[in-house]
Design a protein around this motif. Structure first.
Motif, PDB file in Angstrom:
ATOM      1  N   ALA A  53      81.337  46.763  35.030  1.00 53.71           N
ATOM      2  CA  ALA A  53      81.812  46.973  35.745  1.00 53.71           C
ATOM      3  C   ALA A  53      81.612  46.013  37.803  1.00 53.71           C
ATOM      4  O   ALA A  53      82.159  45.904  38.261  1.00 53.71           O
ATOM      5  N   ASP A  54      80.673  45.072  36.908  1.00 54.92           N
ATOM      6  CA  ASP A  54      80.474  44.519  38.678  1.00 54.92           C
ATOM      7  C   ASP A  54      81.790  43.292  38.468  1.00 54.92           C
ATOM      8  O   ASP A  54      81.274  42.717  38.910  1.00 54.92           O
ATOM      9  N   GLN A  55      82.232  43.181  37.655  1.00 52.72           N
ATOM     10  CA  GLN A  55      83.948  42.149  37.997  1.00 52.72           C
ATOM     11  C   GLN A  55      84.992  42.720  39.676  1.00 52.72           C
ATOM     12  O   GLN A  55      85.229  43.776  39.399  1.00 52.72           O
ATOM     13  N   GLY A  56      84.530  42.147  39.934  1.00 53.18           N
ATOM     14  CA  GLY A  56      85.430  42.111  40.769  1.00 53.18           C
ATOM     15  C   GLY A  56      85.741  41.088  42.039  1.00 53.18           C
ATOM     16  O   GLY A  56      85.143  40.070  41.647  1.00 53.18           O
ATOM     17  N   ILE A  57      86.691  41.189  43.274  1.00 58.34           N
ATOM     18  CA  ILE A  57      86.855  40.805  44.460  1.00 58.34           C
ATOM     19  C   ILE A  57      84.953  41.050  45.407  1.00 58.34           C
ATOM     20  O   ILE A  57      85.305  42.446  45.916  1.00 58.34           O
ATOM     21  N   TYR A  58      84.150  40.200  45.531  1.00 59.47           N
ATOM     22  CA  TYR A  58      83.064  40.997  46.437  1.00 59.47           C
ATOM     23  C   TYR A  58      83.721  39.730  48.078  1.00 59.47           C
ATOM     24  O   TYR A  58      83.582  38.457  48.145  1.00 59.47           O
ATOM     25  N   THR A  59      83.392  40.964  48.962  1.00 61.92           N
ATOM     26  CA  THR A  59      83.555  40.282  50.732  1.00 61.92           C
ATOM     27  C   THR A  59      82.581  40.405  50.817  1.00 61.92           C
ATOM     28  O   THR A  59      81.192  41.283  51.098  1.00 61.92           O
ATOM     29  N   ALA A  60      81.533  39.428  51.505  1.00 58.19           N
ATOM     30  CA  ALA A  60      80.039  39.445  52.633  1.00 58.19           C
ATOM     31  C   ALA A  60      81.614  39.400  54.513  1.00 58.19           C
ATOM     32  O   ALA A  60      81.660  38.463  54.496  1.00 58.19           O
ATOM     33  N   MET A  61      80.933  40.900  54.646  1.00 58.18           N
ATOM     34  CA  MET A  61      81.866  40.298  56.061  1.00 58.18           C
ATOM     35  C   MET A  61      80.571  40.727  57.676  1.00 58.18           C
ATOM     36  O   MET A  61      79.301  41.531  57.327  1.00 58.18           O
ATOM     37  N   ALA A  62      80.778  39.381  58.081  1.00 58.01           N
ATOM     38  CA  ALA A  62      78.985  39.715  59.007  1.00 58.01           C
ATOM     39  C   ALA A  62      80.121  39.578  60.733  1.00 58.01           C
ATOM     40  O   ALA A  62      80.880  39.226  60.896  1.00 58.01           O
ATOM     41  N   THR A  63      79.238  40.474  61.003  1.00 57.68           N
ATOM     42  CA  THR A  63      79.824  40.817  62.213  1.00 57.68           C
ATOM     43  C   THR A  63      77.996  41.041  63.904  1.00 57.68           C
ATOM     44  O   THR A  63      77.684  40.527  63.021  1.00 57.68           O
ATOM     45  N   ASN A  64      78.986  40.248  64.712  1.00 56.85           N
ATOM     46  CA  ASN A  64      78.309  40.595  66.310  1.00 56.85           C
ATOM     47  C   ASN A  64      79.194  41.039  66.693  1.00 56.85           C
ATOM     48  O   ASN A  64      80.589  41.776  67.206  1.00 56.85           O
ATOM     49  N   SER A  65      78.973  41.347  67.980  1.00 59.55           N
ATOM     50  CA  SER A  65      79.314  42.030  69.344  1.00 59.55           C
ATOM     51  C   SER A  65      81.114  40.773  70.088  1.00 59.55           C
ATOM     52  O   SER A  65      81.679  42.094  70.902  1.00 59.55           O
ATOM     53  N   VAL A  66      81.137  39.773  69.741  1.00 60.30           N
ATOM     54  CA  VAL A  66      82.394  39.022  69.560  1.00 60.30           C
ATOM     55  C   VAL A  66      83.024  38.991  68.374  1.00 60.30           C
ATOM     56  O   VAL A  66      84.250  38.151  69.192  1.00 60.30           O
TER      57      VAL A  66
END
Length: 206
Positions: free
Chosen positions: A77-90
């Protein structure tokens, strides 16, 4: 008066996408490094759904901007597409890893130790094996790979969701077909060698 110049997040990698593989039951780690002023906050997703952390799945951050997702004892079930989303105020930036979970091949029905074939008739050898991705097979006679031809045919059939039936059929059996047969079953996780089957050819059926 002091001014703070804010910089949106950036993926510190040549490409913001990659592939990884992991054998089921083993640990694996996915990491991405981000830069930015102010320091970005990183959120992880699997197939666009937020990933809840628990005893098996953990996220760690380092001072250099690296975010690492650790998976203990990987499951299918761990198979798939992993996305790391980085955000700041700009702004924001994302990086993606496609994780493939591998199940090593396993032979569930092996070759018999011997087979009596009859000249001019048909002989069949069969192996049932499982694995993800689907294992490949190489049929062998003695130490030589068997190549399909007008008399020699190979088939693969999906028996159910997990098992594959591999069949070697030799028609119009000839005396030179006598010998020791085996097969090599392999995928990216491992290679296995089947039992050896000693084939003898007689002129008449017993």
């Amino acid at each position: 008066m002091y001014f703070t110049f804010l910089v949106p997040p950036k993926v510190e990698a040549h490409k913001p996408e990659n592939d990884q593989s992991c054998i089921v039951g083993q640990d694996t780690h996915i990491s991405w490094k981000f830069s930015g002023i102010e320091k970005p906050q990183v959120t992880w997703f699997l197939n666009d759904q937020p990933i809840p952390t628990n005893d098996r799945i953990q996220v760690t951050e380092t001072d250099d901007g690296t975010s690492e997702l650790s998976i203990h004892q990987a499951e299918l079930a761990d198979q798939g597409i992993y996305t790391a989303m980085a955000t700041n105020s700009v702004g924001k930036a994302e990086a993606k890893t496609t994780l493939f979970i591998i199940i090593k091949p396993m032979i569930t029905v092996n070759l018999d130790g011997s087979l009596q074939a009859t000249k001019d008739e048909t002989m069949t050898l069969k192996i049932v094996a499982s694995g993800t991705p689907k294992p490949d097979i190489v049929w062998m006679k003695e130490s030589n790979e068997i190549k399909p031809n007008d008399r020699v045919h190979e088939t693969t059939e999906n028996h159910d969701d997990d098992d594959y039936i591999y069949t070697l059929v030799i028609s119009h059996v000839e005396p030179q077909d006598q010998g020791e047969y085996s097969a090599k079953i392999s995928n990216i996780g491992e290679s296995l060698v089947s039992n050896k089957c000693k084939v003898t050819v007689s002129s008449t059926s017993s």
